[in-house]
Design a protein around this motif. Structure first.
Motif, short mmCIF file in Angstrom:
data_model
loop_
_atom_site.label_atom_id
_atom_site.label_comp_id
_atom_site.label_asym_id
_atom_site.label_seq_id
_atom_site.Cartn_x
_atom_site.Cartn_y
_atom_site.Cartn_z
N THR A 788 -19.95 -10.35 -2.72
CA THR A 788 -18.63 -10.83 -2.48
C THR A 788 -17.88 -11.05 -1.12
O THR A 788 -17.64 -11.87 -0.86
N THR A 789 -18.40 -9.86 -0.61
CA THR A 789 -18.07 -9.91 0.65
C THR A 789 -18.71 -10.74 1.72
O THR A 789 -18.03 -11.62 2.66
N GLN A 792 -17.30 -14.42 1.13
CA GLN A 792 -15.99 -14.60 1.55
C GLN A 792 -16.07 -15.17 3.20
O GLN A 792 -15.15 -15.84 3.56
#
Length: 938
Positions: A788-789, A792
Motif C-alpha cells: 500500500t505504501t 502510493q
C-alpha cells in the motif's frame, strides 16, 4: 458531385425510417420517400446532358492500391434502371403503407426496402468493377432481410436462406470473373474495360472469365438451372415481391450482362450459352406458370420466363435484339410490379392466394378486375399494350438470327412456344380469379382496397396502355440513350404498333390463338404434369444443406476428439512437414552473410533463455512456479530486443509482460495450484521428439534467412521517417503514420475484445479459496502495508513516466501504446494494493467510454485529413518557436497516438479491473480444505 448525391441519397435514406419509426405511419412513410424522390429528380435533371451525348462521371480514389475507386457513371443504361428502381420503389412505398398490418414493424421494413433500393442504384451507377461487386453483394444481403422479414414463418426463413446461398455463391463466382477481367485489361475502371472488348476476347482466359461472370448473372437473375430460389422468395411480403421481380435484384444479372455487353459479348461462346440458357428458362418458367395454383407462384414463374426472354435477346446480341431486351426490361417492370400489387390486393382483401378459393371476384372487385386484365394482357403481348411491341421485337430477333446454322428454325419455334404459354397463363390468371366460379368461399368477404393502395397499380396500368399506343414519343428517347450506352454507338430505330403483315405478326397471331386453345385444354396439361413426382426445390435445397452439414460433422469428427494434444500435434506436424520440404529444396542452408560474433553476455543470455523455457515446461504442474519461469522468458526477450538496438520493442515487451503476468495471476488464482500427472512416459518421449524436430527445423529456417541478404522495405521507412512523418523514431512513425490504418484496426479490435470480456465477466462472482493445495491458509492481511505504501508513491511517478514516454514517442523510444500500458499497470497496482472497492470509490468513472473515446479520436484524426483534400490518416507536422520554450515540433500524429493511448488504457483496465471483482469472501468451513473454487456461484 450530383452523381455522388444520386447514389448516396437512397443510402442515407436507410437511416430515416430507423429514426422515424416512433412517428405515426403516414409521417414515417412520407419522410422515408423524401430522399429517394430527390435522387429520382436529380436523375431526371441529367437527361438533357445525356441527350447531348455526354456520359457523366464522378470518381475519387478509395483504395488505390487495389485499383478501387468510389466511381459512379450516369449514361442511358443507368438512367433507365434508376428510373425503374427509384420510380417503382416510391410506388411500392405507397403501396406498402396500406399493405402492412398495423402491428408490423414498418420502420424496419422501410429501412430494409431502402437499403435494397440503394444497393440496386449502386449497381446501376457503379463505374468500377470492384465497387459494382460490393453493391452486388449488398443486394443479396438486403434481399435476405426482406425475404425473411416475416421471420416467424418457416417458409420465409428457408426462402431467405436459399436466396442468400444461391446468389451469394454466384457473387463469389462473379468476383473471380471480375478480377480476371480487370487483370486482362489492367484496370477495374469501367470505361477502360468497356473499351477493351477486342483485348478481352483475344485473351486465353476469356472463356473462364465469361463463365464465372455468367454464373453470377444467371444465379442473380434466376436463369436455369439457378431459377429455383426465386419462386420460394414469394414468402416475403407482397411489396417485396413486387419490387424484387420488377426493378431490383432479379434485374441485376440482366443489368450486368447489358453493362458488360461491349466488353464480353460478340463471341460465339457468348451467343450460344446466353441464348440457349435464356430460351430454356423462357420455356421452363412459362410451363410452371401455367400449372401453378398459387397466385404469386404463377407470377413468380412468369418472371422467370420473362427474364429468360430478356437473357435470350442479350445473347442474340444484334442491335435489334439489344433494343428489344432494353424495351422489355422497361415493359416487364411496369406490368409485373402492378400485377404483384394486384395479387397482394386480392390476398389482402380475400385472405387467400389459392385459385381454388378464388373466383367470380369481378362483381366484388370490378376495378381490380379491370386493372388485372389490362396488366395480364400486357404480359401476354396483346396488341395496343406495351408488352406486344417488345414481344414482336423478340420474335423478329429470334427469326432473323442464324446462330444455330441448319437448325436456326428452332429459335423462332421456341419463341412462339413461349408466347403461347405466356398467353395461356395470363388468361388463366384473369379468368380463374375474376370470372370462373369459386369452388369454395375465400376466408374473407372480398371488397375493393383503399383508393391510394390501388393508385400505384392504376398509374402503371395507364403507362402500359400509353406506351403501347405511343411507344416512340414516350419510350423512344429513353431507349435511344440506353441502347447507345450498351452498343457504344447510336442506333436508328422507330417504335410503332404496325409494321405490316410479316413473320413476327404471324408468330404473334399463332401465340394468341394457340394460347387461348392451350388454356381451354390446360386441365389436360395439368393432369399430365401431375403424372410426374412433385419436387419441392426448397426441400431439396434444405436436404442438400443438411447432407453437407452431416458430412462435415463426420469429417470433423475424425480429427476433432476434444483433445488439445491432437490439435497441437496436427498443427505442429503440418508445420514440420512444410518447413522440412522447404529446407530439403534449398541447395545450401548457409547464405553469403557472415555470422555475428558471440560474446559472453549473449551466450549467458541465450543459456538463461533456454533454461527458462525448459523450466517453464518442466514445472507446468506447479502453475505459480511455471508462471515465474515464463516471466523470466519475457524479461530475457526484452533484454534481447534492447541488445540488438530495438528499444521500442523492448519497452513494449516489458509493459506487455507485466500486464500479462497480472492477468495470468488473477486467472490462475481460481485454478488448482497443482495439477495431476496426465501423460505417460512414451507420450512424453513422443512430444519431446516432435518438439525437438520442429525446433531444429525452425532454427534452420531462421539461420537460412539471417545468413542471406533479403530485400527489405525498412530502407524506405528509414529514409522517409523525418521528411514524410516528421519523426526520428521510425517505429512510432510507422505505427501512427505510414501504417496508421493497421494501428487503427488493432486498437479497434482491442477495444471490442475489452468490451466482450467485460460483458462476459459482468455479474460473474466466484468463491475465493481460503487455503492453498496443502491446506495453508491465506494471510488475513489482504492489503499488505508495504504494498500500500509503495503503490502510493509509485502511482504519480508511473503516471509521470507514462506522460514522458508518450510525449517523446515521435522522436525517441516510446509512444501511445507503451505509455498506455504503463498507465494501466500503475492503476492496476492501485487496485491490487488497496482493493477494488477502495480504488473504485476514488476512480469513479467507467473504462468503456475511455476505450471508445480512444478509437473515436483516432478515427476522427484520420478523417480530418479529408477536410484538406488528403487521403485518410494523412498526418501533418510543423516546427514552431515560443520565446520561453524555444523551438519544438508538433504533429497531428500525436492526436492519433493519444487515441491509441486511451484505447489501450480503457481496454486493459476493462479486463484486469473486472477480473479483480470476481472474488467474494469465502468463509471457511471444517470441510473446505481445497484450493479449487467451489462449484457454487453467486
Amino acid at each position: 458531385m450530383t452523381l455522388l448525391w444520386i447514389a448516396l441519397f437512397p443510402l442515407i435514406g436507410v437511416l430515416v425510417p430507423a429514426f422515424g419509426a416512433r412517428l405515426e405511419r403516414p409521417a414515417c412513410s412520407l419522410i422515408t420517400a423524401l430522399l429517394p424522390a430527390v435522387a429520382l429528380l436529380l436523375t431526371l435533371a441529367q437527361i438533357p446532358a445525356l441527350a447531348d451525348g455526354e456520359t457523366l462521371r464522378f470518381a475519387v480514389d478509395w483504395v488505390p492500391a487495389l485499383g478501387m475507386e468510389l466511381a459512379f457513371r450516369l449514361d442511358g443504361l443507368s438512367v433507365l434502371f434508376n428510373l425503374l428502381i427509384l420510380g417503382i420503389g416510391l410506388l411500392i412505398l405507397l403501396y406498402a403503407h396500406y399493405y402492412l398490418a398495423p402491428e408490423e414493424p414498418y420502420g424496419r421494413f422501410y429501412a430494409y426496402l431502402i437499403l435494397f433500393m440503394s444497393s440496386m442504384v449502386g449497381i446501376a451507377m457503379a463505374d468500377n468493377l470492384l465497387l459494382l461487386w460490393m453493391f452486388w453483394e449488398l443486394t443479396s444481403l438486403s434481399s435476405f432481410l426482406l425475404i425473411g422479414f416475416w421471420s416467424h414463418r418457416s417458409d420465409a426463413r428457408k426462402g431467405a436462406r436459399m436466396a442468400l446461398a444461391v446468389t451469394g455463391a454466384g457473387g463469389l463466382a462473379l468476383l473471380a470473373g471480375l478480377l480476371l477481367l480487370g487483370d486482362m485489361v489492367g484496370s477495374f475502371d469501367m470505361n477502360q474495360v468497356l473499351a477493351s472488348g477486342d483485348t478481352i476476347l483475344a485473351d486465353d482466359r476469356y472463356p473462364l472469365a465469361l463463365g464465372l461472370i455468367l454464373l453470377g448473372a444467371f444465379a442473380k437473375s434466376a436463369q436455369f438451372p439457378f431459377h429455383f430460389w426465386l419462386p420460394h422468395a414469394m414468402a416475403a411480403p407482397t411489396p417485396v415481391s413486387a419490387y424484387l421481380h420488377s426493378a431490383t435484384m432479379v434485374k441485376a444479372g440482366i443489368l450486368l450482362m447489358a453493362r458488360l455487353h461491349p466488353a464480353i459479348a460478340g463471341s460465339e461462346l457468348w451467343t450460344l450459352v446466353v441464348t440457349l440458357v435464356g430460351m430454356t428458362t423462357l420455356i421452363y418458367g412459362a410451363w410452371f406458370a401455367l400449372v401453378k395454383t398459387d397466385l404469386k407462384g404463377i407470377l413468380a414463374f412468369s418472371t422467370v420466363s420473362h427474364l429468360g426472354l430478356i437473357t435470350a435477346l442479350l445473347g442474340i446480341g444484334t442491335p435489334m435484339a439489344v433494343l428489344a431486351a432494353l424495351f422489355h426490361i422497361l415493359n416487364h417492370a411496369t406490368f409485373k410490379a402492378a400485377l404483384f400489387m394486384c395479387a397482394g390486393i386480392i390476398d389482402h382483401e380475400t385472405g387467400t392466394r389459392e385459385l381454388s378459393r378464388l373466383g367470380g371476384l369481378r362483381r366484388a372487385m370490378p376495378v381490380t378486375a379491370l386493372l388485372t386484365s389490362i396488366l395480364a394482357a400486357a404480359m401476354a403481348g396483346v396488341p395496343l399494350l406495351n408488352g406486344f411491341i417488345s414481344k414482336e421485337m423478340f420474335f423478329t430477333s429470334a427469326a432473323d438470327t442464324g446462330m444455330l446454322g441448319g437448325i436456326s428454325w428452332l429459335l423462332p419455334v421456341l419463341a412462339t412456344l413461349g408466347g403461347i404459354l405466356s398467353v395461356a397463363y395470363s388468361l388463366r390468371l384473369v379468368y380463374a380469379v375474376f370470372f370462373k366460379p369459386a369452388r369454395e368461399a375465400p376466408p374473407k368477404s372480398p371488397h375493393e382496397p383503399p383508393r391510394l393502395m390501388r393508385a400505384p397499380v392504376e398509374l402503371l396500368a395507364v403507362l402500359c396502355i400509353l406506351v403501347g399506343l405511343l411507344p416512340s414519343p414516350l419510350a423512344g428517347g429513353l431507349l435511344d440513350l440506353a441502347t447507345q450506352a450498351v452498343l457504344g454507338e447510336p442506333m436508328e430505330f422507330h417504335l410503332a404498333i404496325w409494321h405490316g403483315v410479316n413473320l413476327p405478326l404471324l408468330m404473334s397471331l399463332i401465340a394468341l390463338v394457340a394460347g387461348i386453345g392451350t388454356y381451354v385444354g390446360h386441365r389436360y396439361l395439368r393432369r399430365f404434369h401431375k403424372g410426374f413426382k412433385p419436387v419441392d426445390a426448397r426441400l431439396v435445397f434444405e436436404g442438400s444443406v443438411q447432407y453437407v452439414g452431416r458430412y462435415a460433422e463426420t469429417l470433423l469428427g475424425r480429427f476433432d476428439n476434444a483433445s488439445l494434444q491432437r490439435y497441437m500435434s496436427l498443427l505442429l506436424c503440418t508445420a514440420l512437414v512444410l518447413g522440412g520440404l522447404g529446407l530439403f529444396m534449398m541447395p545450401s542452408l548457409a547464405g553469403d552473410q557472415p555470422a555475428s560474433d558471440i560474446d559472453g553476455v549473449l551466450l549467458t543470455g541465450a543459456i538463461l533463455l533456454m533454461f527458462s523455457g525448459i523450466a517453464t515446461v518442466a514445472t507446468h504442474r506447479y502453475r505459480l512456479i511455471s508462471l515465474l519461469m515464463l516471466s523470466m522468458v519475457g524479461l530475457l526477450v526484452s533484454l534481447t530486443f534492447a541488445r540488438f538496438s530495438a528499444p521500442d520493442l523492448a519497452l513494449t515487451q516489458l509493459s506487455v509482460e507485466v500486464v500479462t503476468m497480472i492477468l495470468l495471476m488473477l486467472a490462475l488464482f481460481f485454478l488448482p495450484q497443482k495439477t495431476p500427472r496426465e501423460s505417460s512416459m512414451p507420450r512424453n518421449l513422443r512430444d519431446v521428439a516432435l518438439a525437438s524436430a520442429l525446433g531444429m527445423v525452425i532454427a534452420s529456417l531462421n539461420y537460412a534467412v539471417l545468413t542471406r541478404d533479403n530485400a527489405s522495405i525498412s530502407g524506405f521507412f528509414i529514409d522517409n521517417s523525418v521528411p514524410g512523418g516528421g519523426g526520428h523514431n521510425v517505429v512510432n512513425v510507422i505505427l501512427v503514420d505510414f501504417r496508421g490504418f493497421d494501428t487503427l484496426g488493432e486498437i479497434t479490435v482491442l477495444a471490442i475484445a475489452g468490451l466482450a470480456i467485460l460483458k462476459l465477466l459482468n455479474r460473474l462472482r466466484l468463491f475465493m479459496p481460503h487455503s492453498d493445495s496443502e491446506g495453508r491458509l491465506w494471510s488475513p492481511d489482504r492489503y499488505p502495508m508495504i504494498l500500500t505504501t509503495i503503490s502510493q508513491a509509485l502511482l504519480p511517478l508511473a503516471l509521470l513516466v507514462s506522460v514522458f514516454i508518450f510525449l517523446r514517442g515521435h522522436n525517441l523510444p516510446g509512444g501511445g501504446f507503451i505509455a498506455g500500458l504503463i498507465t494501466a499497470v500503475a492503476l492496476i497496482l492501485l487496485y491490487m494494493a488497496r482493493g477494488v472497492e477502495w480504488a473504485q470509490a476514488r476512480l469513479d468513472f467507467q473504462y468503456q467510454p475511455v476505450a471508445i473515446a480512444g478509437v473515436g479520436l483516432a478515427t476522427l484524426t484520420g478523417a480530418g485529413s479529408w477536410l484538406f483534400g488528403h487521403p485518410f490518416l494523412t498526418s501533418s507536422f510543423g516546427h514552431f518557436h515560443l520565446p520561453v520554450v524555444g523551438d519544438f515540433e508538433l504533429a497531428t500524429a500525436m492526436i492519433f497516438d493519444l487515441g491509441v493511448y486511451l484505447a489501450v488504457v480503457g481496454a486493459t483496465l476493462m479486463i484486469l479491473a473486472n477480473l479483480g471483482k470476481l472474488t467474494t469472501p469465502h468463509r471457511p468451513t471444517k470441510d473446505s480444505d481445497t484450493a479449487a473454487p467451489s462449484e457454487e456461484t453467486s
